[in-house]
Design an enzyme around this catalytic site. Structure first.
Site, mmCIF file in Angstrom:
data_model
loop_
_atom_site.group_PDB
_atom_site.id
_atom_site.type_symbol
_atom_site.label_atom_id
_atom_site.label_comp_id
_atom_site.label_asym_id
_atom_site.label_seq_id
_atom_site.Cartn_x
_atom_site.Cartn_y
_atom_site.Cartn_z
ATOM 1 N N CYS A 3 0.865 -1.187 0.000
ATOM 2 C CA CYS A 3 0.000 0.000 0.000
ATOM 3 C C CYS A 3 0.895 1.228 0.000
ATOM 4 O O CYS A 3 2.084 1.125 -0.337
ATOM 5 C CB CYS A 3 -0.969 -0.024 1.178
ATOM 6 S SG CYS A 3 -0.186 -0.003 2.804
ATOM 7 N N ASN A 6 2.366 1.452 4.320
ATOM 8 C CA ASN A 6 2.682 0.181 5.006
ATOM 9 C C ASN A 6 2.394 0.255 6.505
ATOM 10 O O ASN A 6 3.095 -0.343 7.310
ATOM 11 C CB ASN A 6 4.147 -0.261 4.756
ATOM 12 C CG ASN A 6 4.455 -1.692 5.186
ATOM 13 O OD1 ASN A 6 5.580 -1.990 5.577
ATOM 14 N ND2 ASN A 6 3.490 -2.588 5.140
ATOM 15 N N CYS A 8 -1.362 0.859 7.414
ATOM 16 C CA CYS A 8 -2.791 0.578 7.571
ATOM 17 C C CYS A 8 -3.222 -0.692 6.834
ATOM 18 O O CYS A 8 -3.535 -1.700 7.447
ATOM 19 C CB CYS A 8 -3.635 1.756 7.093
ATOM 20 S SG CYS A 8 -3.334 3.294 7.991
ATOM 21 N N ARG A 9 -3.243 -0.633 5.489
ATOM 22 C CA ARG A 9 -3.823 -1.732 4.712
ATOM 23 C C ARG A 9 -2.907 -2.932 4.541
ATOM 24 O O ARG A 9 -3.311 -4.079 4.812
ATOM 25 C CB ARG A 9 -4.257 -1.217 3.324
ATOM 26 C CG ARG A 9 -5.417 -0.243 3.387
ATOM 27 C CD ARG A 9 -5.590 0.502 2.076
ATOM 28 N NE ARG A 9 -4.491 1.425 1.829
ATOM 29 C CZ ARG A 9 -4.324 2.147 0.735
ATOM 30 N NH1 ARG A 9 -5.196 2.034 -0.245
ATOM 31 N NH2 ARG A 9 -3.323 2.979 0.617
ATOM 32 N N SER A 10 -1.669 -2.702 4.061
ATOM 33 C CA SER A 10 -0.823 -3.871 3.759
ATOM 34 C C SER A 10 -0.405 -4.673 4.999
ATOM 35 O O SER A 10 -0.281 -5.898 4.900
ATOM 36 C CB SER A 10 0.377 -3.496 2.879
ATOM 37 O OG SER A 10 1.180 -2.516 3.480
ATOM 38 N N ASP A 118 -8.134 3.676 1.163
ATOM 39 C CA ASP A 118 -7.186 4.131 2.184
ATOM 40 C C ASP A 118 -7.964 4.605 3.423
ATOM 41 O O ASP A 118 -8.731 5.565 3.349
ATOM 42 C CB ASP A 118 -6.382 5.285 1.574
ATOM 43 C CG ASP A 118 -5.317 5.803 2.508
ATOM 44 O OD1 ASP A 118 -5.308 5.407 3.691
ATOM 45 O OD2 ASP A 118 -4.490 6.610 2.056
#
Ligand code: 4NP
Length: 153
Positions: A3, A6, A8-10, A118
């Protein structure tokens, strides 16, 4: 799993996929990285840690790092969370073989050309939504891999 930051999402994608692989008894190396280095060395965002913990997944051993030129060579599958990530990742590809490793995660999972939004400027419910999208996607990807494997055998 890639993301922007690195944090939040990934990290969630890495934690969820690793958890599912462990449960299935499949050995595979899963990692995550970001396309900016602003958060390098940091723990995942508190809200990602919280939503993962709620589902029994611990993200606290993870530290943010930037995507590198070697990652495109070392990983068989590179999953982008959104279109910007995808386009930025494509700039790392040196040839068609490397470019083929890069996928939009929800698209690869068969969920259509949608993005994992995001959640950085959002609230806990946005992190819940990200978790649910990634949990579904990782489950489908695992099934896809298992299916491909059984066809080879
Ligand atoms: P991520 O979220 O890409 O899911 O880790 C973000 C984290 C940090 C920033 C943007 C998105 N940032 O601009 O610092």
């Amino acid at each position: 799993m890639v993301c922007l930051g690195n944090i939040c999402r990934s990290p969630l994608a890495e934690g969820i996929m690793q958890h599912k692989l462990n449960q299935a008894g499949i050995a595979a190396h899963v990692d995550s990285a970001g396309l900016i280095n602003y958060h390098s060395g940091e723990l995942p965002d508190k809200r990602s840690i919280a939503v993962a913990a709620k589902y029994g997944i611990d993200l606290t051993a993870q530290r943010a790092r930037s995507f590198t030129k070697d990652d495109i060579k070392n990983f068989d599958y590179i999953f982008a969370m959104d279109n910007n990530n995808y386009e930025n990742l494509m700039e790392y590809a040196n040839d068609a073989t490397e470019a083929k490793r890069i996928h939009l995660i929800l698209d690869y999972a068969g969920l259509g050309k949608k993005i994992v939004p995001d959640p950085y400027y959002g609230d806990q419910s946005d992190f819940e939504h990200v978790f649910s999208l990634l949990d579904d996607a990782c489950q489908r990807i695992l099934k896809k891999f298992a299916h491909a494997q059984s066809e080879v055998v």
